[in-house]
Design an enzyme around this catalytic site. Structure first.
Site, mmCIF file in Angstrom:
data_model
loop_
_atom_site.group_PDB
_atom_site.id
_atom_site.type_symbol
_atom_site.label_atom_id
_atom_site.label_comp_id
_atom_site.label_asym_id
_atom_site.label_seq_id
_atom_site.Cartn_x
_atom_site.Cartn_y
_atom_site.Cartn_z
ATOM 1 N N GLY A 71 -32.739 2.255 19.142
ATOM 2 C CA GLY A 71 -32.916 3.685 18.875
ATOM 3 C C GLY A 71 -32.238 4.120 17.597
ATOM 4 O O GLY A 71 -31.474 5.081 17.578
ATOM 5 N N SER A 131 -33.696 4.947 14.521
ATOM 6 C CA SER A 131 -34.486 5.627 13.489
ATOM 7 C C SER A 131 -33.947 7.016 13.152
ATOM 8 O O SER A 131 -34.272 7.576 12.098
ATOM 9 C CB SER A 131 -35.947 5.736 13.933
ATOM 10 O OG SER A 131 -36.058 6.565 15.086
ATOM 11 N N GLY A 189 -30.751 10.288 14.523
ATOM 12 C CA GLY A 189 -29.670 10.707 15.400
ATOM 13 C C GLY A 189 -28.481 9.768 15.443
ATOM 14 O O GLY A 189 -28.070 9.191 14.430
ATOM 15 N N LYS A 211 -39.669 2.986 14.731
ATOM 16 C CA LYS A 211 -39.953 3.491 13.385
ATOM 17 C C LYS A 211 -38.796 3.112 12.464
ATOM 18 O O LYS A 211 -37.853 3.886 12.284
ATOM 19 C CB LYS A 211 -40.151 5.012 13.418
ATOM 20 C CG LYS A 211 -41.324 5.456 14.294
ATOM 21 C CD LYS A 211 -41.433 6.977 14.336
ATOM 22 C CE LYS A 211 -42.596 7.423 15.213
ATOM 23 N NZ LYS A 211 -42.700 8.903 15.282
ATOM 24 N N ASP A 259 -40.386 -2.208 19.942
ATOM 25 C CA ASP A 259 -40.592 -1.337 21.092
ATOM 26 C C ASP A 259 -39.982 -2.053 22.288
ATOM 27 O O ASP A 259 -40.504 -3.072 22.740
ATOM 28 C CB ASP A 259 -42.080 -1.083 21.306
ATOM 29 C CG ASP A 259 -42.366 -0.122 22.446
ATOM 30 O OD1 ASP A 259 -41.470 0.090 23.293
ATOM 31 O OD2 ASP A 259 -43.492 0.417 22.503
ATOM 32 N N SER A 285 -26.085 6.903 28.571
ATOM 33 C CA SER A 285 -26.718 7.725 29.585
ATOM 34 C C SER A 285 -26.507 9.195 29.236
ATOM 35 O O SER A 285 -26.243 9.542 28.083
ATOM 36 C CB SER A 285 -26.144 7.379 30.971
ATOM 37 O OG SER A 285 -26.824 8.091 31.987
ATOM 38 N N TYR A 324 -36.311 12.322 33.174
ATOM 39 C CA TYR A 324 -35.227 11.927 32.272
ATOM 40 C C TYR A 324 -33.912 11.756 33.017
ATOM 41 O O TYR A 324 -33.262 10.702 32.940
ATOM 42 C CB TYR A 324 -35.076 12.971 31.164
ATOM 43 C CG TYR A 324 -33.897 12.721 30.259
ATOM 44 C CD1 TYR A 324 -33.961 11.745 29.261
ATOM 45 C CD2 TYR A 324 -32.719 13.450 30.383
ATOM 46 C CE1 TYR A 324 -32.883 11.506 28.417
ATOM 47 C CE2 TYR A 324 -31.635 13.223 29.547
ATOM 48 C CZ TYR A 324 -31.728 12.243 28.573
ATOM 49 O OH TYR A 324 -30.657 12.007 27.743
ATOM 50 N N SER A 325 -33.515 12.770 33.770
ATOM 51 C CA SER A 325 -32.207 12.721 34.424
ATOM 52 C C SER A 325 -32.144 11.647 35.494
ATOM 53 O O SER A 325 -31.130 10.945 35.630
ATOM 54 C CB SER A 325 -31.863 14.093 35.026
ATOM 55 O OG SER A 325 -31.651 15.046 34.001
ATOM 56 N N SER A 342 -33.830 8.865 35.545
ATOM 57 C CA SER A 342 -33.789 7.556 34.879
ATOM 58 C C SER A 342 -32.396 7.267 34.339
ATOM 59 O O SER A 342 -31.923 6.121 34.378
ATOM 60 C CB SER A 342 -34.821 7.490 33.747
ATOM 61 O OG SER A 342 -34.455 8.313 32.654
ATOM 62 N N LYS A 343 -31.725 8.286 33.856
ATOM 63 C CA LYS A 343 -30.367 8.105 33.348
ATOM 64 C C LYS A 343 -29.386 7.835 34.484
ATOM 65 O O LYS A 343 -28.373 7.146 34.307
ATOM 66 C CB LYS A 343 -29.935 9.325 32.536
ATOM 67 C CG LYS A 343 -30.658 9.468 31.203
ATOM 68 C CD LYS A 343 -30.383 8.278 30.290
ATOM 69 C CE LYS A 343 -30.933 8.484 28.886
ATOM 70 N NZ LYS A 343 -30.620 7.346 27.982
#
Length: 226
Positions: free
Chosen positions: A8, A10, A12, A34, A52, A128, A145-146, A148-149
């Protein structure tokens, strides 16, 4: 000098972490779907790969590359994440699965690929969210989202237990609000008290030193709600 793999990257926090590790003289493999933004910087000691993490064949290529070059990974930071801001009723099952594919199964897949190169001095950090912490404040629209975290937190604890004898240390950071593009998707207009660079500095330091004090631990890194 450490051998560091980060997903991750790309934008932030991941983008900032790669720059920080490079400035400190560490070797980095930066993974993202990316890669152009990092490739354009031409950072020292940084290898940038388009990857990916939800695709097993792409993870295999990363494993093969490490086997042929480094042969060891000191730090793995699973920073890549996906978010869906949609009510449970409106979200399709395919959308729900896509979030888990990135936030849980992709993480598990990369760890499995890199296990042969991780030893008792290695440190795996999973990123997380406070949304995945049991008993924390929850927000409508973030069920995929939550949850999965939350699964990622438990996975981290289980891996620490499985490999506690001679494997790497596994820890998970549940982050609060950080000013990133992902936060803007979940909470449009919200201004976070912590920048991506500030949190990146914390994660980099923890990755280098945290395993001396923690294993299988959830650390809540938040001074705000969300």
């Amino acid at each position: 000098m450490k051998h560091v793999v980060i997903t991750g990257t790309s934008r932030g926090m991941g983008f900032e972490m790669v720059k920080l590790f490079s400035e400190a003289g560490h070797d980095v493999i930066a993974l993202s779907r990316k890669p152009e933004s990092l490739q354009a910087l031409g950072l020292k000691n940084v290898q940038v790969f388009a990857c990916d993490i939800t695709k097993e064949e792409e993870l295999q290529k990363i494993g093969d590359h490490i086997e042929g070059t480094w042969k060891k990974v000191d730090i793995l930071i699973n920073n890549a994440g996906a978010i869906l801001n949609k009510s449970f009723a409106e979200a399709t099952l395919s959308e729900f699965k896509a979030i888990y594919n990135t936030n849980v199964f992709g993480v598990a897949g990369l760890i499995k690929q890199l296990l042969p190169f991780l030893d008792s001095n290695s440190h795996v950090i999973n990123i997380s969210s406070m949304g995945g912490v049991q008993g924390s404040m929850k927000f409508p629209g973030l069920s995929a989202y939550s949850s999965s975290k939350g699964a990622l937190i438990t996975l981290t604890e289980m891996l620490a237990e499985e490999y506690k004898e001679n494997g790497p240390s596994f820890n998970v950071l549940a982050l609060g609000a950080v000013q990133t593009e992902m936060l803007a998707e979940a909470f449009p207009g919200y201004q976070a008290p912590v920048s991506a660079l500030e949190m990146a500095k914390y994660i980099v330091d923890f990755s280098l030193n945290g395993h001396k004090y923690y294993n299988g631990k959830l650390l809540q890194v938040s001074n705000s709600t969300p």
